[in-house]
Design an enzyme around this catalytic site. Structure first.
Site, short mmCIF file in Angstrom:
data_model
loop_
_atom_site.label_atom_id
_atom_site.label_comp_id
_atom_site.label_asym_id
_atom_site.label_seq_id
_atom_site.Cartn_x
_atom_site.Cartn_y
_atom_site.Cartn_z
N HIS A 55 2.43 -7.03 55.73
CA HIS A 55 1.25 -7.85 56.04
C HIS A 55 0.22 -7.66 54.93
O HIS A 55 0.23 -6.64 54.23
CB HIS A 55 0.65 -7.43 57.39
CG HIS A 55 1.47 -7.82 58.57
ND1 HIS A 55 1.05 -7.65 59.87
CD2 HIS A 55 2.71 -8.38 58.64
CE1 HIS A 55 1.99 -8.10 60.70
NE2 HIS A 55 3.01 -8.54 59.98
N GLU A 57 -2.83 -6.82 54.92
CA GLU A 57 -3.65 -5.61 54.99
C GLU A 57 -2.89 -4.38 54.49
O GLU A 57 -3.44 -3.54 53.78
CB GLU A 57 -4.09 -5.33 56.45
CG GLU A 57 -4.88 -6.45 57.09
CD GLU A 57 -4.00 -7.41 57.89
OE1 GLU A 57 -2.98 -7.87 57.36
OE2 GLU A 57 -4.35 -7.69 59.05
N CYS A 85 -3.41 -7.09 63.20
CA CYS A 85 -2.51 -6.78 64.32
C CYS A 85 -2.57 -5.28 64.63
O CYS A 85 -3.29 -4.52 63.98
CB CYS A 85 -1.08 -7.19 63.96
SG CYS A 85 -0.30 -6.12 62.73
N CYS A 88 -1.43 -3.04 61.55
CA CYS A 88 -2.40 -2.94 60.46
C CYS A 88 -3.65 -2.18 60.89
O CYS A 88 -4.21 -1.40 60.12
CB CYS A 88 -2.76 -4.35 59.97
SG CYS A 88 -1.36 -5.18 59.18
ZN LIG Z 1 -0.74 -6.85 60.57
#
Ligand SMILES: [Zn+2]
Length: 163
Positions: A55, A57, A85, A88
């Protein structure tokens, strides 16, 4: 931090999101800022990297930790176009990130209050401040355009070829 400045950092995160789109990935982008300077960037790339953790992040946190030579990122702020999420958010807590600023909310996987509020858990989080809704319209619009384009492409692929 003044609002204009946080908009500037969110604009840089949106540029990162565009890189993800260009590769066919869901357009989410992030930058990590320390002392008002961008020290790391990242964009969503789990499909291309064959990596469920890639992801925006996480990519940006890894780059920031590498840049600082430290697995912890105290005093750092992460700007991301979409509400983080659970994965992260957890990584940000482990990094002891000072602050996360996000754009659009994510009603499906958001862990800053939309689905769960990990940062609101005092027993989990002692370090990270959260601020949401920065340039939320622009951040959300990019995601909407991406999914609309993807649906249109899928519909076109299903349409039978005409003579
Ligand atoms: Zn995430």
């Amino acid at each position: 931090m003044p609002e204009a400045m946080s908009d500037d950092f969110m604009r840089l995160a949106l540029e990162q999101a565009q890189h993800a789109w260009d590769l066919g990935e869901v357009p989410v982008g992030a930058v990590v800022v320390k002392d008002g300077v961008v020290i790391a960037r990242g964009y969503n790339q789990p499909i291309g990297k064959h990596d469920p953790t890639a992801h925006a992040e996480i990519v940006a946190l890894r780059a920031a930790a590498e840049a600082l030579g430290n697995y912890r990122l105290p005093g750092c702020e992460l700007y991301v176009t979409l509400e983080p999420c659970v994965m992260c958010s957890g990584a940000m807590m482990h990094a002891r990130l000072a602050k996360v600023v996000y754009g659009a909310t994510d009603p499906k996987t958001g862990a800053c209050g939309s689905v769960v509020d990990l940062f609101g858990q005092e027993r989990l989080n002692h370090h990270t401040e959260v601020s949401g809704g920065v340039m939320a319209d622009a951040c959300g619009a990019m995601l909407k355009r991406f999914f609309a384009a993807r649906r249109a492409a899928a519909a076109a692929a299903r349409r039978p070829a005409v003579e």
